[in-house]
Design an enzyme around this catalytic site. Structure first.
Site, PDB file in Angstrom:
ATOM      1  N   HIS A   1       0.919  -0.669   0.118  1.00  0.00           N
ATOM      2  CA  HIS A   1      -0.295  -0.084   0.158  1.00  0.00           C
ATOM      3  C   HIS A   1       0.483   1.268  -0.053  1.00  0.00           C
ATOM      4  CE1 HIS A   1      -2.879   2.328   1.267  1.00  0.00           C
ATOM      5  NE2 HIS A   1      -4.026   2.149   1.639  1.00  0.00           N
TER       6      HIS A   1
ATOM      7  N   ASP B   1       3.017  -4.563   7.731  1.00  0.00           N
ATOM      8  CA  ASP B   1       1.996  -4.102   7.765  1.00  0.00           C
ATOM      9  C   ASP B   1       1.112  -4.984   7.893  1.00  0.00           C
ATOM     10  OD1 ASP B   1      -0.410  -3.055   6.862  1.00  0.00           O
ATOM     11  OD2 ASP B   1       0.326  -1.942   4.762  1.00  0.00           O
TER      12      ASP B   1
ATOM     13  N   GLN C   1      -4.713  -5.446   6.987  1.00  0.00           N
ATOM     14  CA  GLN C   1      -5.444  -6.515   6.305  1.00  0.00           C
ATOM     15  C   GLN C   1      -5.562  -7.723   6.966  1.00  0.00           C
ATOM     16  OE1 GLN C   1      -7.986  -5.830   4.279  1.00  0.00           O
ATOM     17  NE2 GLN C   1      -7.173  -3.849   3.766  1.00  0.00           N
TER      18      GLN C   1
ATOM     19  N   CYS D   1      -5.018   1.720  -3.844  1.00  0.00           N
ATOM     20  CA  CYS D   1      -3.231   2.609  -2.966  1.00  0.00           C
ATOM     21  C   CYS D   1      -2.188   2.114  -3.602  1.00  0.00           C
ATOM     22  CB  CYS D   1      -4.200   2.644  -2.013  1.00  0.00           C
ATOM     23  SG  CYS D   1      -4.864   4.559  -1.625  1.00  0.00           S
TER      24      CYS D   1
END
Length: 406
Positions: free
Chosen positions: A123, A200, A203, A364
């Site tokens: 992203h 990250d 999700q 993104c």
């Protein structure tokens, strides 16, 4: 199914409405999940009964608000398996959590000639902060390539990872394709060359069991609003030994012990990184989102989402002109696709006219789209409250769209 789907859906007030004269089908869960009634009540309850600033007040409202706020911190600690609550920092979201690491750990420990490694699935919020840091420090950004399947080319990892690598920052699960990355292997190899690792988890935390001790990551960033919680709340997990040697992110109230014009001493973690009045009500409400996940069970949620993904792939593959994008073997309940000869934005608008909410565009992830030779995709993403009948409605609408254009 391990729960009553209608009873569960009744806990989400937003699902029971019409959009453009049609019953809403909400399939944009990778962007944000909807909120159960207990989260909504907790948010309004705070402003009705407990509204006060935290940590600094001696009166009853301040004490209650502080207790509820810190209960959420402990709940997050348990949710991701952190060693202690002090390793949990509240931010505005995944984006701010990543920027915090870039601005503190990055500015202190990244030097000219060093390398930062990301993946081709990232992203923008896990690309741009590192580009800015590299420009400032004279460091180099390296990338793990992506295969046509939407999986990382792990055979190339050893080529882009070296002793120059000081930080690896990779997405655990792709928001655009649903690909689950082999982060355990990446973390082990990064640590072998002395690099720190940020995951990250925007999700992954909503779909997978995430335990930071088992993963052995150094940092984890994620957002409440993808976990049935409010917007404007994020989490940064960091190992205590790293957080303690990182400089503050912002200056102001709460992050200090003592202020004098001659100098300032900083507060202990996590407060050193939580300057100013935080998003108190939404953090408190986030506790109820985590409780909802506990009540339903992560295993039951994953089972339902996997079932929906399999059904959606099978059902939509019957449509003439349906083109799946991303065919990773390990993935969560995200399905990106194209309809032949129809622009993704047009597909999204026509679906919206039928009351069906999906996401369209580059999500993104413009470098990923460029790698795949696409402007963007249509993305349907499923959560625990979705049903097979909603997927049938999606398929029927897509069949009409495809017939109109082919």
């Amino acid at each position: 199914m391990d729960f009553d789907i209608e009873q569960l859906r009744n806990r989400f007030p937003i699902l029971h409405q019409e959009v453009n004269g049609k019953q809403l089908v909400y399939l944009d869960n990778a962007a944000t999940t909807q909120k159960p009634d207990t989260v909504i009540r907790a948010l309004t309850g705070y402003y009705e009964k407990d509204n006060a600033n935290i940590h600094r007040g001696a009166h009853t409202l301040a004490a209650r608000a502080t207790d509820y706020f810190e209960e959420t911190r402990k709940a997050v600690q348990r949710f991701i398996g952190a060693r202690e609550a002090e390793e949990i920092i509240f931010t505005k979201g995944t984006t701010e959590s990543i920027n915090l690491v870039a601005a503190t750990f990055g500015r202190k420990f990244i030097q000219s000639g060093d390398e930062i490694l990301v993946s081709g699935l990232e992203h923008h919020s896990n690309i741009v902060p590192w580009q800015l840091l590299c420009q400032e420090k004279g460091a180099t950004l390296r990338v793990i390539p992506v295969l046509d399947s939407g999986e990382l080319d792990m055979d190339r990892l050893d080529e882009v990872l070296s002793e120059k690598t000081k930080l690896v920052s990779v997405v655990h699960v792709s928001n655009a394709l649903g690909t689950i990355n082999p982060v355990e292997e990446i973390i082990a190899k990064a640590h072998a060359v002395g690099a720190k690792v940020l995951l990250d988890g925007a999700q992954s935390t909503s779909h997978l069991e995430v335990d930071v001790k088992e993963l052995d990551c150094d940092f984890l960033a994620f957002s409440a609003h993808k976990l049935y919680g409010p917007t404007g709340v994020g989490v940064l997990y960091g190992r205590r030994e790293l957080l303690e040697i990182m400089p503050p992110y912002q200056g102001g109230g709460e992050m200090i012990k003592e202020v004098d014009f001659a100098g300032t001493t900083y507060n202990e973690i996590p407060f050193k990184f939580e300057a100013g009045t935080p998003n108190i009500g939404d953090v408190i409400a986030f506790r109820q989102a985590l409780r909802f996940i506990d009540e339903v069970g992560k295993a039951a949620i994953k089972k339902q989402e996997d079932h929906l993904l399999r059904y959606a792939i099978s059902r939509l593959s019957e449509i003439k002109g349906f083109i799946p994008v991303g065919t990773a073997r390990n993935r969560v309940s995200v399905l990106s696709f194209l309809i032949n000869r129809v622009h993704p934005f047009d597909v999204g608008m026509m679906l919206d006219a039928s009351g069906i909410a999906v996401r369209t565009g580059h999500h993104c992830t413009q470098p990923l789209m460029k790698r795949l030779g696409l402007e963007g995709t249509v993305r349907a993403s499923f959560s625990v409250y979705n049903t097979k009948s909603e997927i049938d409605r999606l398929a029927e609408s897509l069949e009409r769209i495809a017939k109109r254009k082919n």
